[in-house]
Design a protein around this motif. Structure first.
Motif, PDB file in Angstrom:
ATOM      1  N   ALA A  54       0.819  -1.228   0.000  1.00  0.00           N
ATOM      2  CA  ALA A  54       0.000   0.000   0.000  1.00  0.00           C
ATOM      3  C   ALA A  54       0.845   1.267   0.000  1.00  0.00           C
ATOM      4  O   ALA A  54       0.508   2.248   0.669  1.00  0.00           O
ATOM      5  N   GLY A  55       1.952   1.239  -0.724  1.00  0.00           N
ATOM      6  CA  GLY A  55       2.766   2.437  -0.844  1.00  0.00           C
ATOM      7  C   GLY A  55       3.645   2.743   0.345  1.00  0.00           C
ATOM      8  O   GLY A  55       4.220   3.836   0.425  1.00  0.00           O
ATOM      9  N   ASP A  56       3.754   1.813   1.296  1.00  0.00           N
ATOM     10  CA  ASP A  56       4.621   2.047   2.452  1.00  0.00           C
ATOM     11  C   ASP A  56       6.084   2.155   2.019  1.00  0.00           C
ATOM     12  O   ASP A  56       6.501   1.599   0.994  1.00  0.00           O
ATOM     13  N   THR A  57       6.863   2.842   2.822  1.00  0.00           N
ATOM     14  CA  THR A  57       8.297   3.017   2.604  1.00  0.00           C
ATOM     15  C   THR A  57       9.014   2.810   3.933  1.00  0.00           C
ATOM     16  O   THR A  57       8.366   2.668   4.985  1.00  0.00           O
ATOM     17  N   PRO A  58      10.342   2.807   3.942  1.00  0.00           N
ATOM     18  CA  PRO A  58      11.057   2.687   5.223  1.00  0.00           C
ATOM     19  C   PRO A  58      10.680   3.762   6.237  1.00  0.00           C
ATOM     20  O   PRO A  58      10.874   3.568   7.444  1.00  0.00           O
ATOM     21  N   ALA A  59      10.124   4.876   5.768  1.00  0.00           N
ATOM     22  CA  ALA A  59       9.738   5.941   6.695  1.00  0.00           C
ATOM     23  C   ALA A  59       8.629   5.497   7.641  1.00  0.00           C
ATOM     24  O   ALA A  59       8.446   6.091   8.717  1.00  0.00           O
TER      25      ALA A  59
END
Length: 244
Positions: A54-59
């Protein structure tokens, strides 16, 4: 009205609450493989992520990523593990996969250690004269030919540790032989006399040498590999012509 639809009057319908369970997704954090030259500082250690949804990133992860390796500035050639840890998430089950840092001999021109040295640089990790690196050498003698190479570290120092050469093999003919009982020898730095000229200064380019017997070899082109203890090899070839 008749038919199956009319049967609903025979039932009391009660709605029951249910439970929707959302499980954490799998996320893999892999330490990227790295290489460095012997006695050079360690490179920056990085990772790759696999499994974000769902578009998650390491942030979106909590904590601070930390990567380390057992290799140090003085570590000898070889392979060393890279391990990472420190990031967490309620939405992901995180798996850390280690990587490898390989410490290798320098490939290319060795740095000059003496700023006033006017002698030409010598390549590291390459066959040296009298055998040409491009395979164009032709030998007519039935004596010996010196097989020479040099490996150096990031500071231009020649490496002469025992075990540097792990094997010396022929790819298309008899295995190499030498008259010497210990054929591979390391020519260390020569002592200088008065330091008044480039010729008298210590040799900054010590090299490995194997005196290869040509007598058992008929005319033809021969290909060899010098295998080193950093897992790499130095290929070379030459031609023997006994007819001229």
């Amino acid at each position: 009205m008749t038919g199956p639809a009319n049967k609903l009057a025979d039932y009391t319908i009660i709605s029951q609450p249910g439970v929707l369970t959302i499980t954490s997704a799998a996320l893999v954090i892999t330490a990227n493989d790295q290489t460095k030259v012997l006695h050079a500082p360690n490179p920056d250690l990085t990772v790759s992520y696999s499994g974000f949804l769902a578009g998650d990133t390491p942030a979106q992860l909590s904590g601070t990523l930390t990567c380390s390796t057992t290799a140090t500035l003085l570590s000898p050639v070889g392979s060393y593990p890279i391990t990472c840890s420190g990031q967490t998430s309620l939405n992901y089950v995180i798996t850390y996969v280690p990587g490898t840092l390989k410490v290798l001999y320098l490939v290319g021109a060795c740095p000059v250690r003496h700023q006033d040295d006017d002698r030409p640089q010598v390549l590291s990790h390459a066959i040296l004269p009298p055998i040409n690196a491009d395979g164009s050498s032709i030998f007519h003698s039935k004596g010996d030919v010196p097989v020479r190479f040099r490996v150096c570290d990031a500071n231009g120092n020649s490496m002469g540790s025992p075990g540097t050469v792990t094997s010396f093999v022929s790819l298309n003919g008899p295995q190499p032989t030498s008259q010497r009982p210990n054929p591979w020898r390391f020519n260390g730095e020569d002592s200088d006399h008065d330091n008044n000229s480039a010729q008298d200064r210590p040799n900054p380019y010590p090299f490995w040498q194997f005196n290869l017997e040509l007598r058992p070899l008929p005319s033809g082109t021969y290909n060899y590999l010098i295998n080193l203890n950093d897992g790499t090899n130095i290929p070379f070839s030459f031609t023997i012509d006994h007819n001229h």
